[in-house]
Design an enzyme around this catalytic site. Structure first.
Site, short mmCIF file in Angstrom:
data_model
loop_
_atom_site.label_atom_id
_atom_site.label_comp_id
_atom_site.label_asym_id
_atom_site.label_seq_id
_atom_site.Cartn_x
_atom_site.Cartn_y
_atom_site.Cartn_z
N ASP A 1 -8.21 -2.23 -4.27
CA ASP A 1 -9.36 -2.49 -5.15
C ASP A 1 -9.39 -3.93 -5.66
O ASP A 1 -10.42 -4.39 -6.15
CB ASP A 1 -9.28 -1.58 -6.38
N CYS A 2 -8.25 -4.58 -5.62
CA CYS A 2 -8.13 -5.87 -6.31
C CYS A 2 -8.29 -7.08 -5.39
O CYS A 2 -8.18 -8.22 -5.83
CB CYS A 2 -6.81 -5.94 -7.05
#
Ligand code: IFM
Length: 472
Positions: A154-155
């Site tokens: 997600d990052c």
């Protein structure tokens, strides 16, 4: 025994019920049901709760769009969803569905008509085909899937509209191969050959563009610069997921498969588990994304992500390295860490999202327990790949990959209603390879146990040995 038979299963159930909402770690009402996470949560409640999993898969498929992509998160009561555009979400539906059919044999499930989130409806099989179609249509300049907002990580969420994800390319290969096998079984010959061609094409692209000499690159950013390559300036020279999934997706031929997993051992493995990448980002690089907002060695910034560790365990079993697979499995196994409870600091029977790595002063400290994909995948790694008792369309496959010093183990497995008492002996101290399998006193050929009437009990005796079936 206690982890596999009790606690790991219990955590899977809790995670399946609660998804990632409402906990001490993820508070508020901002988070819906994650499409990606919930498909993975289906993997290990299935053997006890097939009907709940079936319903969950249908609910998830309703959150897919006609084009094949899906909401990232959805809110079941309001039917709202988050359209931020992750590149991997929709492909997880193939993982949960194929897994469901392997466990249950319920091929008719594919014929269920399921609505799309933006109108219309199609069979579940068509939903799966559209998921593959979407990813192959949305590729960038190298021919690999566009990263979109982000992928599993997600990052890594600011690399630009034209960035391409090598990991999604590998995951797409995995999903395409799984769907091809299924298509063949249900006599969709045209789909089978189309999917096979697509798989081979993507496999060639990945090996041509993303091999960095000793491991696979993670992403190409919007300017085609590699992320996760040896020449990267500060952080993220090597990432775990593109090595483990190169093996899981079977896109890496033998020298590359061993080389990239050796690079994991050399650069990412620590006594407390395998880091997601190395070295950690010490600075916040806005163009890479939120990853640099975490302190080095925590969370996605080179933390030991417990969800991604079992993928490396599975990869090692596929390479036949049973000692290493079990060693990796044990490093993050909560019960095995009880002796270091003062370092671990979370419940000694529950997986956490991550363990702080050697790049953090808190090395070995575990954080964010309970609601994590680590629960399902560690059980998949232990049961289906180390013990090697793996549901397959035609029956229960036996394919252990264990530490050489093990001489014996036994498992009771209920599969499609029948009870299998499986005893595995390892007189030659191998990691893999099956010399013989006897079911109720009769030798069988191959390693797939026959199906039996629900409620009946059967004794399975397996002898492992050098140069046996599936030896590697
Ligand atoms: O893959 C994600 C997951 O969906 C939510 N927790 C973090 C993981 C890695 O970013």
């Amino acid at each position: 025994n206690r982890m596999i038979n009790v606690w790991n299963q219990y955590q899977c159930r809790i995670t399946f019920n609660w998804a990632r909402s409402a906990s001490f770690y993820e508070s508020g009402i901002g988070r819906g049901i994650g499409f990606r996470d919930s498909n993975q949560d289906c993997l290990w409640v299935l053997h006890v709760e097939p009907s709940s999993v079936k319903q969950r898969i249908i609910d998830l498929a309703k959150n897919q769009f006609k084009k094949g992509n899906s909401f990232h998160q959805y809110f079941p009561l309001t039917k709202a969803g988050d359209k931020s555009g992750y590149s991997d979400d929709h492909l997880w539906l193939i993982v949960s569905t194929t897994n469901y059919i392997k466990e249950t044999g319920d091929f008719d499930f594919l014929k269920c008509r399921v609505p799309f989130a933006d109108g219309g409806a199609a069979t579940l099989y068509e939903h799966l085909m559209r998921a593959i179609g979407y990813s192959f249509k949305n590729c960038g300049r190298h021919g690999m899937p566009l990263l979109g907002y982000a992928d599993w990580n997600d990052c890594l969420n600011n690399l630009g509209k034209e960035a391409e994800s090598v990991w999604v390319a590998q995951f797409l290969c995995y999903a395409t191969k799984e769907l091809a096998i299924l298509a063949k079984l249900i006599s969709k010959e045209k789909d089978y050959s189309r999917l096979n061609k697509l798989y081979q094409k993507m496999r060639r692209i990945i090996n041509r563009c993303a091999w960095d000499g000793s491991w696979y690159i993670r992403i190409f950013d919007h300017k085609s610069r590699p992320v996760g390559a040896k020449n990267c300036k500060e952080g993220g020279k090597i990432y775990l997921n593109t090595q483990s999934w190169a093996v899981l997706s079977e896109i890496a031929d033998n020298p590359k498969a061993f080389k990239c997993m050796d690079a994991v051992k050399k650069n990412l493995a620590t006594e407390h588990g395998i880091k997601l990448l190395a070295p950690a980002y010490k600075t916040f690089y806005p163009y890479i994304g939120a990853i640099g907002t975490f302190a080095p060695g925590l969370k996605e910034n080179a933390g030991i992500f417990c969800h991604a560790n079992p993928w490396a365990v599975i990869a090692e079993t596929k390479l036949g390295r049973g000692n290493l697979a079990f060693s990796y499995y044990k490093r993050i196994l909560p019960a095995a860490r009880n002796a270091i409870a003062h370092i671990q600091k979370t419940e000694p029977y529950v997986y956490s999202q991550f363990i702080a790595s050697d790049e953090s002063p808190e090395f070995g400290r575990s954080r964010n327990s309970w609601l994590t994909g680590s629960a399902s995948w560690n059980l998949v790694a232990a049961s289906s790949y180390i013990l090697g008792i793996r549901p397959d369309y035609k029956g229960l496959a036996i394919d252990p990959c264990i530490p050489k010093k093990w001489t014996y183990f036994k498992v009771k497995r209920v599969f499609r209603g029948a009870i299998y008492h499986i005893e595995v002996r390892n007189p030659e101290h191998v990691s893999s390879g099956i010399k013989s399998i006897a079911v109720d006193g009769k030798n069988i050929s191959g390693n797939i146990l026959p199906l039996f009437k629900p409620g009946t009990s059967h004794l399975v005796k397996v002898i492992m040995g050098r140069r046996g079936l599936n030896a590697r």
